[in-house]
Design an enzyme around this catalytic site. Structure first.
Site, short mmCIF file in Angstrom:
data_model
loop_
_atom_site.label_atom_id
_atom_site.label_comp_id
_atom_site.label_asym_id
_atom_site.label_seq_id
_atom_site.Cartn_x
_atom_site.Cartn_y
_atom_site.Cartn_z
N SER A 193 150.57 68.47 97.93
CA SER A 193 151.53 69.69 97.68
C SER A 193 151.49 70.57 98.68
CB SER A 193 151.48 69.93 96.17
OG SER A 193 152.26 70.88 95.74
N HIS A 208 156.87 67.34 96.11
CA HIS A 208 157.49 67.03 94.82
C HIS A 208 158.98 66.69 94.78
CE1 HIS A 208 153.63 68.52 93.45
NE2 HIS A 208 154.05 69.74 94.05
#
Length: 229
Positions: free
Chosen positions: A130, A166
């Site tokens: 991330s 994501h």
């Protein structure tokens, strides 16, 4: 060879990225040779959250018998010689998720960015999830300033291009950004990783997908699933 492994997302504590972690561990052991491999965890984006490091330790020591260490810098002074030693002993460095903009600002202010860059130049594998995946790029899609409000922010620029982590969760919004600005970008899903060697993509891992997005014609976003290796 300078290497970065960008992981789009997934819960480390739930073993959602286990295939990717297995690859990282094998590369660390290969780099270590006859020594016991060592992994350095950087939790700056989570404001040095120690439970996050504990999870990293449980996975990499518990499953792969890799010695772990942690670089803590947020809101504290640190011994620069000891910190440099942590980076020099590391066979890989893992950057955790969280607030990407805060992380980059903190790295610059604390001096940690210098140690990271030195490790990168030495060929130490830099892996990150991330925030730890997108910080290396020229521009990154993040909600670091206001939670839930996503925008493009400047990254370190070590890898050319733009990126969203994501991607399976942010697809519609990010596609609009790509189309409106007529640029090309990477979209990396949860449980997917894209490895770069000397700034070029070389292989993918995990159960998720990696997408190359192209909105340059201004009419639609052309999506190509990218895979190699």
């Amino acid at each position: 060879m300078k290497r970065i492994l960008a992981i789009g997302g997934g819960e480390l504590k739930n073993r959602e990225t286990l295939e990717i972690d297995t690859y990282i561990a094998s590369e660390a052991k290969r780099a270590a040779g006859e020594r016991r491999a060592c992994g350095l965890f950087i939790p700056t984006a989570s404001h040095d959250c120690m439970p996050y490091y504990n999870t990293f330790h449980k996975v990499y020591t518990g499953l792969f018998d890799i010695r772990t260490d942690v670089a803590l810098t947020v809101g504290r002074e640190f011994d620069r010689d000891k910190m440099r030693g942590k980076f020099e002993r590391a066979d890989f460095i893992y950057v955790g998720g969280g607030d990407t903009v805060f992380m980059l600002k903190s790295w610059r202010e604390s001096g940690l960015l210098k140690y990271l860059q030195e490790a990168y130049e030495r060929g130490v594998l830099l892996a990150g999830l991330s925030a730890g995946a997108i910080c290396w790029f020229e521009e990154m899609y993040s909600d670091s300033v206001i939670e839930g409000q996503y925008a493009m922010f400047p990254g370190l620029g070590w890898i050319k291009g733009k990126i969203s982590p994501h991607y399976n969760e942010r697809m519609l919004d990010f596609d609009e950004i790509v189309l409106y600005n007529r640029f090309r970008a990477w979209g990396i899903e949860n449980n997917a990783a894209l490895e770069f060697a000397d700034g070029e993509p070389v292989r993918t891992f995990g159960g998720g997908k990696v997408w190359l997005l192209d909105g340059s014609d201004g009419a639609s976003v052309v999506k190509t699933e990218w895979h190699a290796g």
